[in-house]
Design a protein around this motif. Structure first.
Motif, PDB file in Angstrom:
ATOM      1  N   MET A 114     -10.625  -0.755  -3.133  1.00 16.53           N
ATOM      2  CA  MET A 114     -11.542  -1.805  -3.256  1.00 16.53           C
ATOM      3  C   MET A 114     -12.600  -1.759  -2.183  1.00 16.53           C
ATOM      4  SD  MET A 114      -8.639  -5.017  -3.540  1.00 16.53           S
ATOM      5  CE  MET A 114     -10.298  -6.371  -3.797  1.00 16.53           C
ATOM      6  N   GLY A 115     -12.747  -0.548  -1.635  1.00 15.19           N
ATOM      7  CA  GLY A 115     -13.901   0.012  -0.896  1.00 15.19           C
ATOM      8  C   GLY A 115     -13.453   0.821   0.259  1.00 15.19           C
ATOM      9  N   HIS A 116     -13.254   0.230   1.735  1.00 11.99           N
ATOM     10  CA  HIS A 116     -12.754   0.871   2.598  1.00 11.99           C
ATOM     11  C   HIS A 116     -11.526   1.818   2.301  1.00 11.99           C
ATOM     12  CE1 HIS A 116     -12.580   2.182   6.767  1.00 11.99           C
ATOM     13  NE2 HIS A 116     -13.576   1.838   6.841  1.00 11.99           N
ATOM     14  N   PHE A 144      -4.763   1.998  -4.333  1.00  9.95           N
ATOM     15  CA  PHE A 144      -4.824   3.274  -3.721  1.00  9.95           C
ATOM     16  C   PHE A 144      -5.752   3.390  -2.664  1.00  9.95           C
ATOM     17  CE2 PHE A 144      -4.139   4.114  -8.570  1.00  9.95           C
ATOM     18  CZ  PHE A 144      -2.752   4.181  -8.554  1.00  9.95           C
ATOM     19  N   PRO A 145      -5.766   4.252  -1.625  1.00  5.60           N
ATOM     20  CA  PRO A 145      -6.719   4.035  -0.508  1.00  5.60           C
ATOM     21  C   PRO A 145      -8.214   4.316  -1.396  1.00  5.60           C
ATOM     22  CG  PRO A 145      -5.064   5.912  -0.164  1.00  5.60           C
ATOM     23  CD  PRO A 145      -4.682   5.193  -1.663  1.00  5.60           C
ATOM     24  N   PRO A 154       0.841  -1.264  -0.084  1.00  5.50           N
ATOM     25  CA  PRO A 154       0.114   0.047  -0.185  1.00  5.50           C
ATOM     26  C   PRO A 154       0.975   1.356   0.153  1.00  5.50           C
ATOM     27  CG  PRO A 154      -0.787  -1.635   1.863  1.00  5.50           C
ATOM     28  CD  PRO A 154       0.447  -1.992   1.296  1.00  5.50           C
ATOM     29  N   HIS A 155       0.508   2.422  -0.664  1.00  6.35           N
ATOM     30  CA  HIS A 155      -0.767   2.513  -1.233  1.00  6.35           C
ATOM     31  C   HIS A 155      -0.456   2.929  -2.687  1.00  6.35           C
ATOM     32  CE1 HIS A 155      -3.411   2.338   2.152  1.00  6.35           C
ATOM     33  NE2 HIS A 155      -2.678   2.880   2.889  1.00  6.35           N
ATOM     34  N   SER A 156       0.411   2.279  -3.534  1.00  6.39           N
ATOM     35  CA  SER A 156       0.674   2.538  -4.812  1.00  6.39           C
ATOM     36  C   SER A 156       1.344   1.338  -5.417  1.00  6.39           C
ATOM     37  CB  SER A 156       1.813   3.591  -4.962  1.00  6.39           C
ATOM     38  OG  SER A 156       2.241   3.866  -6.146  1.00  6.39           O
ATOM     39  N   PRO A 157       1.150   1.294  -6.756  1.00  3.73           N
ATOM     40  CA  PRO A 157       1.744  -0.028  -7.584  1.00  3.73           C
ATOM     41  C   PRO A 157       3.189  -0.180  -7.721  1.00  3.73           C
ATOM     42  CG  PRO A 157      -0.349   0.837  -8.547  1.00  3.73           C
ATOM     43  CD  PRO A 157       0.026   1.982  -7.674  1.00  3.73           C
ATOM     44  N   ASP A 158       3.742   1.028  -7.483  1.00  3.88           N
ATOM     45  CA  ASP A 158       5.021   1.188  -7.565  1.00  3.88           C
ATOM     46  C   ASP A 158       6.085   1.042  -6.185  1.00  3.88           C
ATOM     47  OD1 ASP A 158       4.754   3.551  -6.432  1.00  3.88           O
ATOM     48  OD2 ASP A 158       5.846   4.582  -7.972  1.00  3.88           O
TER      49      ASP A 158
END
Length: 512
Positions: A480-482, A476-477, A354-358
């Motif tokens: 997927m929901g919360h 990212f925050p 979390p919170h980034s694909p890199d």
């Protein structure tokens, strides 16, 4: 992490292409003059694309003509704009081969089309538009349901040929036309073809670049214009080249490769650039694994991803469409803004924290991260081979999962494969049987599911601030929901291993 290197374009020596691929390096006559490629052995028509004007006396060093090389993306866009040559930065009007939209963006795109072209206007070509409900489908949310109804009305009015409808939300199998996740369905239904231009109102439309075509996401306004004209104004992107060589270790998957690359260049490292993948490792990948690779180029900011077509590509495509197509390949003297090399044999399983694909890390370095759940699904990690991989690891381990493990097949075909295809080395067991033995949730109805959150009643949505290992594409925050949920992006192997241990795990623990 030292298994990769970047070198300047000027110092990179391109491997010579085979004569078979040279057949695809032709100039670009207008469409009426193109001889269509259906087999690499057929010849491709050629014609002179420039004529020398009368020359004044010049020194010998500046006389003569030199052919300007083009990349795959430049060639596709040149042909689609009916030009002999394009270079990065050119603004060109491009003829679109396929436009895809879905239930989230489709109503807006058609609304803009009607506003700008007239309430009774007709789309440019009802057989080149593909409408695929897939995002917010299995929900009681009335607004989400209405989106599908709106698309149904537009498709009926415009006589759209390829509308993959769903009317019975209680039993997806009762809807033979319903497919599921658009990016996987596009390929399965034969809408992905080498050399073409495919646009979609979804950022992960770049998935289709795996088939050697230009594929990118666009907004509703652009889509509304394409609906009416079949054209779009594009700026030609420069191309970055990623050469992946070496034997793929048995514990790695394409998801590991793209997370490795994004971690190397960052989420902004390929902004408005083409990411072209080549090398012996790429040639060894299946079509579904190539789709995974191209799927996440947008997470690096890429305009599109692309892989040179080969026998694997042609076998897949020709079994799914009768529409003629013509592959193209980058010239040996094409210009690339950067070249990255990776020795895949030295890579290890990775995750994106979390919170980034890199936010890359080795899976084995995250073993202290306790998790609450695992999610296997989406356009990135919900294909047949993704579930096969997870089932393979579960079967090899022979253990029960320690956390809830949610399974969401991308399409109806994938769902059927999960229940019908035997997993190699399992003694004939299917994925579904192995998942049941491991204590996973029953495979859900095919859709985008919880990948992008969705309505509160979406299956497997993160409605609490939990930690999830997921085969999806973004973390990212709130993705997927919360908004306080923590998502670790991983391959199906790593996701399955983590489900068995209750923490982020290296799949080598079970595969070696």
């Amino acid at each position: 992490m030292a298994a990769s290197s970047v070198i300047s374009s000027s110092s990179f020596l391109c491997k010579s292409s085979s004569s078979k691929k040279d057949l695809g390096i032709s100039s670009f006559p207008k469409s009426s003059q193109i001889s269509i490629h259906r087999c690499q052995k057929k010849s491709i028509s050629r014609k002179i694309v420039s004529v020398m004007a009368p020359q004044k006396d010049r020194s010998p060093g500046t006389t003569g003509s030199v052919k300007t090389g083009m990349t795959m993306t430049e060639k596709i866009l040149a042909r689609a704009s009916e030009k002999s040559l394009v270079v990065p930065g050119d603004n060109i009007w491009v003829n679109v081969d396929v436009l895809m939209t879905h239930d989230v963006c489709g109503p807006g795109a058609f609304g803009i089309f009607k506003r700008e072209f007239g309430d009774k206007a007709k789309v440019w070509d009802p057989e080149k538009i593909v409408v695929i409900p897939d995002h917010y489908i299995f929900t009681a949310d009335k607004r989400a349901n209405r989106n599908v109804d709106i698309m149904r009305e537009h498709c009926r009015e415009q006589n759209i040929k390829y509308f993959y409808d769903i009317t019975d939300l209680g039993n997806f199998k009762a809807n033979p036309d319903y497919k599921g996740v658009c990016h996987v369905a596009l390929a399965q239904e034969g809408h992905c073809r080498p050399g073409e231009v495919l646009l979609g109102t979804d950022s992960h439309t770049c998935t289709a670049g795996a088939f050697g075509q230009f594929a990118t996401g666009i907004g509703n306004t652009d889509a509304g214009f394409v609906l009416g004209t079949g054209k779009i104004l594009l700026k030609v992107p420069p191309t970055m080249r990623f050469i992946l060589d070496g034997e793929m270790p048995s514990y790695l998957q394409a998801k590991d490769l793209i997370l490795q690359i994004i971690g190397e260049i960052s989420v902004a490292g390929a902004t408005y650039k083409t990411m072209e993948f080549s090398g012996t490792t790429i040639e060894s990948l299946s079509m579904e694994e190539r789709m995974t690779l191209c799927n996440m180029v947008v997470e690096a900011g890429g305009k599109n991803g692309v892989i040179p077509p080969d026998a694997t590509t042609l076998n897949y495509v020709e079994n799914r469409t009768s529409v003629p197509f013509e592959p193209v390949y980058s010239d040996g003297n094409a210009s690339f803004v950067a070249d990255y090399r990776f020795d895949v044999s030295k890579l290890e399983p990775v995750v994106a924290k979390p919170h980034s694909p890199d936010n890359r890390a080795l899976a084995r370095e995250c073993k202290d991260v306790k998790i609450d759940r695992v999610y296997i699904g989406s356009c990135t990690g919900g294909k047949t081979e993704d579930f096969m991989a997870a089932a393979k690891l579960f079967h090899a381990a022979g253990k029960k999962v320690k956390v809830p493990t949610f399974l969401v097949p991308a399409t109806q075909k994938v769902w059927m494969d999960v229940y019908a295809l035997p997993v190699p080395g399992s003694g004939g067991k299917t994925c579904a049987q192995i998942f049941e033995e491991a204590g996973c949730d029953t495979p859900a109805s095919p859709s985008c599911g919880a990948c992008l959150g969705g309505p509160a009643d979406t299956y497997a949505r993160l409605n609490e601030p939990q930690v999830c290992v997921s085969t999806t594409n973004r973390n990212f925050p709130g993705r997927m929901g919360h908004k306080e949920g923590q998502i670790y992006l991983a391959s199906p192997y790593t996701a399955a291993a983590s489900a068995l241990t209750g923490h982020v795990a290296d799949p080598r623990e079970f595969l070696q």
